[in-house]
Scaffold this motif. Structure first.
Motif, PDB file in Angstrom:
ATOM      1  N   LEU A   1      37.497 -16.477  27.929  1.00 14.21           N
ATOM      2  CA  LEU A   1      36.136 -16.763  28.378  1.00 14.21           C
ATOM      3  C   LEU A   1      35.219 -16.948  27.170  1.00 14.21           C
ATOM      4  CD1 LEU A   1      34.100 -17.157  30.650  1.00 14.21           C
ATOM      5  CD2 LEU A   1      33.772 -14.671  30.682  1.00 14.21           C
ATOM      6  N   ASP A   2      35.407 -16.129  26.142  1.00 12.70           N
ATOM      7  CA  ASP A   2      34.657 -16.321  24.894  1.00 12.70           C
ATOM      8  C   ASP A   2      34.861 -17.748  24.377  1.00 12.70           C
ATOM      9  OD1 ASP A   2      33.963 -13.660  25.048  1.00 12.70           O
ATOM     10  OD2 ASP A   2      35.105 -13.024  23.301  1.00 12.70           O
ATOM     11  N   HIS A   3      36.110 -18.199  24.414  1.00 15.76           N
ATOM     12  CA  HIS A   3      36.453 -19.533  23.929  1.00 15.76           C
ATOM     13  C   HIS A   3      35.781 -20.615  24.764  1.00 15.76           C
ATOM     14  CE1 HIS A   3      38.623 -22.618  21.895  1.00 15.76           C
ATOM     15  NE2 HIS A   3      39.545 -22.820  22.825  1.00 15.76           N
ATOM     16  N   MET A   4      35.702 -20.401  26.081  1.00 17.88           N
ATOM     17  CA  MET A   4      35.050 -21.373  26.944  1.00 17.88           C
ATOM     18  C   MET A   4      33.542 -21.428  26.675  1.00 17.88           C
ATOM     19  SD  MET A   4      37.463 -22.836  28.649  1.00 17.88           S
ATOM     20  CE  MET A   4      38.307 -22.674  27.061  1.00 17.88           C
ATOM     21  N   ILE A   5      32.919 -20.266  26.476  1.00 17.28           N
ATOM     22  CA  ILE A   5      31.489 -20.234  26.154  1.00 17.28           C
ATOM     23  C   ILE A   5      31.253 -20.889  24.799  1.00 17.28           C
ATOM     24  CG2 ILE A   5      29.510 -18.729  25.689  1.00 17.28           C
ATOM     25  CD1 ILE A   5      30.688 -16.771  27.740  1.00 17.28           C
TER      26      ILE A   5
ATOM     27  N   CYS B   1      47.764 -23.645  36.363  1.00 17.58           N
ATOM     28  CA  CYS B   1      48.421 -22.356  36.168  1.00 17.58           C
ATOM     29  C   CYS B   1      47.549 -21.264  36.800  1.00 17.58           C
ATOM     30  CB  CYS B   1      48.600 -22.050  34.684  1.00 17.58           C
ATOM     31  SG  CYS B   1      49.514 -23.295  33.759  1.00 17.58           S
ATOM     32  N   GLU B   2      48.210 -20.216  37.292  1.00 15.79           N
ATOM     33  CA  GLU B   2      47.461 -19.098  37.874  1.00 15.79           C
ATOM     34  C   GLU B   2      46.626 -18.392  36.816  1.00 15.79           C
ATOM     35  OE1 GLU B   2      48.304 -14.894  40.247  1.00 15.79           O
ATOM     36  OE2 GLU B   2      49.884 -16.396  40.060  1.00 15.79           O
ATOM     37  N   LYS B   3      47.178 -18.280  35.611  1.00 17.25           N
ATOM     38  CA  LYS B   3      46.482 -17.653  34.493  1.00 17.25           C
ATOM     39  C   LYS B   3      46.551 -18.556  33.267  1.00 17.25           C
ATOM     40  CE  LYS B   3      47.186 -12.705  35.535  1.00 17.25           C
ATOM     41  NZ  LYS B   3      45.770 -12.270  35.413  1.00 17.25           N
ATOM     42  N   VAL B   4      45.490 -18.498  32.450  1.00 18.54           N
ATOM     43  CA  VAL B   4      45.475 -19.206  31.174  1.00 18.54           C
ATOM     44  C   VAL B   4      45.009 -18.215  30.107  1.00 18.54           C
ATOM     45  CG1 VAL B   4      44.585 -21.150  29.855  1.00 18.54           C
ATOM     46  CG2 VAL B   4      44.930 -21.369  32.319  1.00 18.54           C
ATOM     47  N   GLU B   5      45.841 -17.981  29.127  1.00 19.44           N
ATOM     48  CA  GLU B   5      45.507 -17.036  28.056  1.00 19.44           C
ATOM     49  C   GLU B   5      45.038 -15.690  28.609  1.00 19.44           C
ATOM     50  OE1 GLU B   5      46.352 -17.843  25.190  1.00 19.44           O
ATOM     51  OE2 GLU B   5      46.150 -20.010  24.904  1.00 19.44           O
ATOM     52  N   GLY B   6      45.691 -15.243  29.689  1.00 17.36           N
ATOM     53  CA  GLY B   6      45.388 -13.933  30.256  1.00 17.36           C
ATOM     54  C   GLY B   6      44.225 -13.894  31.231  1.00 17.36           C
ATOM     55  N   THR B   7      43.558 -15.027  31.450  1.00 16.20           N
ATOM     56  CA  THR B   7      42.412 -15.069  32.365  1.00 16.20           C
ATOM     57  C   THR B   7      42.784 -15.863  33.606  1.00 16.20           C
ATOM     58  OG1 THR B   7      40.845 -14.963  30.523  1.00 16.20           O
ATOM     59  CG2 THR B   7      39.989 -15.747  32.624  1.00 16.20           C
ATOM     60  N   ASP B   8      42.457 -15.324  34.788  1.00 15.97           N
ATOM     61  CA  ASP B   8      42.763 -16.006  36.030  1.00 15.97           C
ATOM     62  C   ASP B   8      41.985 -17.315  36.127  1.00 15.97           C
ATOM     63  OD1 ASP B   8      44.415 -13.967  36.781  1.00 15.97           O
ATOM     64  OD2 ASP B   8      42.983 -13.005  38.131  1.00 15.97           O
ATOM     65  N   THR B   9      42.676 -18.355  36.536  1.00 17.17           N
ATOM     66  CA  THR B   9      42.035 -19.646  36.735  1.00 17.17           C
ATOM     67  C   THR B   9      40.887 -19.531  37.737  1.00 17.17           C
ATOM     68  OG1 THR B   9      43.880 -21.072  36.098  1.00 17.17           O
ATOM     69  CG2 THR B   9      42.397 -21.924  37.778  1.00 17.17           C
ATOM     70  N   GLU B  10      41.085 -18.775  38.800  1.00 19.73           N
ATOM     71  CA  GLU B  10      40.039 -18.664  39.819  1.00 19.73           C
ATOM     72  C   GLU B  10      38.787 -17.986  39.259  1.00 19.73           C
ATOM     73  OE1 GLU B  10      41.268 -14.527  42.145  1.00 19.73           O
ATOM     74  OE2 GLU B  10      41.641 -16.464  43.091  1.00 19.73           O
ATOM     75  N   ASP B  11      38.949 -17.140  38.236  1.00 16.00           N
ATOM     76  CA  ASP B  11      37.785 -16.480  37.662  1.00 16.00           C
ATOM     77  C   ASP B  11      37.024 -17.396  36.700  1.00 16.00           C
ATOM     78  OD1 ASP B  11      38.040 -14.112  39.060  1.00 16.00           O
ATOM     79  OD2 ASP B  11      39.405 -13.231  37.591  1.00 16.00           O
TER      80      ASP B  11
ATOM     81  N   ARG C   1      42.657 -35.687  34.810  1.00 12.00           N
ATOM     82  CA  ARG C   1      44.064 -35.516  34.460  1.00 12.00           C
ATOM     83  C   ARG C   1      44.209 -34.326  33.525  1.00 12.00           C
ATOM     84  NH1 ARG C   1      42.327 -40.149  31.857  1.00 12.00           N
ATOM     85  NH2 ARG C   1      43.030 -41.324  33.658  1.00 12.00           N
ATOM     86  N   GLY C   2      45.434 -33.831  33.423  1.00 12.78           N
ATOM     87  CA  GLY C   2      45.719 -32.705  32.544  1.00 12.78           C
ATOM     88  C   GLY C   2      46.979 -31.997  32.993  1.00 12.78           C
ATOM     89  N   SER C   3      47.777 -31.557  32.032  1.00  8.92           N
ATOM     90  CA  SER C   3      49.015 -30.848  32.360  1.00  8.92           C
ATOM     91  C   SER C   3      49.107 -29.501  31.654  1.00  8.92           C
ATOM     92  CB  SER C   3      50.239 -31.707  31.989  1.00  8.92           C
ATOM     93  OG  SER C   3      50.200 -32.071  30.620  1.00  8.92           O
ATOM     94  N   ASN C   4      48.376 -29.334  30.569  1.00 10.52           N
ATOM     95  CA  ASN C   4      48.368 -28.073  29.831  1.00 10.52           C
ATOM     96  C   ASN C   4      47.180 -27.240  30.289  1.00 10.52           C
ATOM     97  OD1 ASN C   4      47.171 -26.472  27.366  1.00 10.52           O
ATOM     98  ND2 ASN C   4      49.344 -26.713  26.923  1.00 10.52           N
ATOM     99  N   GLY C   5      47.445 -26.014  30.750  1.00  6.87           N
ATOM    100  CA  GLY C   5      46.383 -25.181  31.308  1.00  6.87           C
ATOM    101  C   GLY C   5      45.226 -24.941  30.356  1.00  6.87           C
ATOM    102  N   HIS C   6      45.553 -24.662  29.102  1.00  6.61           N
ATOM    103  CA  HIS C   6      44.519 -24.431  28.099  1.00  6.61           C
ATOM    104  C   HIS C   6      43.657 -25.679  27.929  1.00  6.61           C
ATOM    105  CE1 HIS C   6      43.390 -22.158  24.250  1.00  6.61           C
ATOM    106  NE2 HIS C   6      42.643 -23.250  24.230  1.00  6.61           N
TER     107      HIS C   6
END
Length: 207
Positions: free
Chosen positions: A39-43, A130-140, A162-167
C-alpha cells in the motif's frame, strides 16, 4: 499553497493524512507509512503521478487489520483532497481529469470528477487477478480506492485494459489514478468559481 492536514479517528483507528503541494520532495517515500509495504508503494505512485506529497500516519487501537487500514486511510486521503477542492474552487481548478497508466504488459485508465457525488466503479475486463499481491489482498486495494471516493465525495471510474502480472496490474491502476487526480486538481483560473458539473454548487436547506 497551504498544506492540508486531516485526521479521522474512530474507536478502531486514527488516520492522519497531510498534503504538501510543494514540488515532490526527494524523501517523499519516507513520509508514507501505513504498515502495509505494498500500500505504501501504491501511495508512492499517487504522489509521483499527481505531484502532491502525501504524509500518512496510521494508529490502530488493537488489531492490525489490512481491510481496516486500507478503508480508513482511503477515506482520510479522500477527505483531504475534498478539502483542497473546497478551498480552491473559487480560485479555479479543473475539477475533473482522466489518465492512462502503463507498465510493461499492464495498462489501465482512470477518470475522476469532483461533484459531491460518491460513486466508484472498477472493471477488470476479464483479467484474472491474484488474490494477494505482495502480501496485500487485492480486494483491499480496491477498498482503498472505494474509501477515497467516499471521503472525497467524487466519482471515480477505473478500467484495466490488460495485464497478467499482479504487481504490474496494480501499479498501472494507481499510476492512472494518481495522474488523473493530478489533472483534476490542477489550477485553472479560467474556471474560477466553476465546478466540474453544470449543476454548479450544491446548497442544502435542512429544517
Amino acid at each position: 499553497m497551504d498544506n492540508i492536514k486531516v485526521t479521522r479517528k474512530t474507536t478502531e483507528s486514527e488516520m492522519t493524512v497531510e498534503l504538501d503541494f510543494s514540488p515532490v520532495k526527494p524523501d517523499y517515500r519516507d513520509m508514507i507509512s501505513t504498515s502495509l509495504p505494498f500500500l505504501d508503494h501504491m501511495i508512492e505512485h499517487i504522489v509521483w503521478r499527481s505531484g502532491v506529497n502525501i504524509k500518512t500516519e496510521v494508529k490502530l487501537a488493537k488489531f492490525t487489520l489490512t481491510h481496516l487500514i486500507c478503508e480508513d486511510l482511503g477515506i482520510a486521503l479522500g477527505k483531504a483532497f475534498a478539502e483542497y477542492v473546497r478551498r480552491n474552487t473559487e480560485k479555479g481548478m479543473h475539477g475533473y481529469g482522466d489518465a492512462t497508466g502503463i507498465i510493461d504488459e499492464a495498462k489501465a485508465q482512470s477518470a475522476i470528477s469532483f461533484e459531491s457525488r460518491a460513486y466508484f466503479h472498477i472493471d477488470y475486463h476479464g483479467a484474472q487477478l491474484c488474490e494477494k499481491v505482495e502480501g496485500t489482498d487485492t480486494e483491499d486495494l480496491e477498498t482503498f480506492l472505494e474509501g477515497f471516493v467516499q471521503g472525497a465525495q467524487c466519482t471515480l471510474h477505473v478500467d484495466l485494459f490488460r495485464g497478467s502480472n499482479g504487481h504490474h496490474i496494480w501499479e498501472a491502476i494507481f499510476r492512472s489514478f494518481g495522474a488523473a487526480l493530478g489533472n483534476a486538481i490542477a489550477p485553472d483560473p479560467s474556471r474560477a468559481g466553476m465546478t466540474s458539473g453544470v449543476a454548479g454548487k450544491i446548497e442544502w436547506t435542512v429544517e
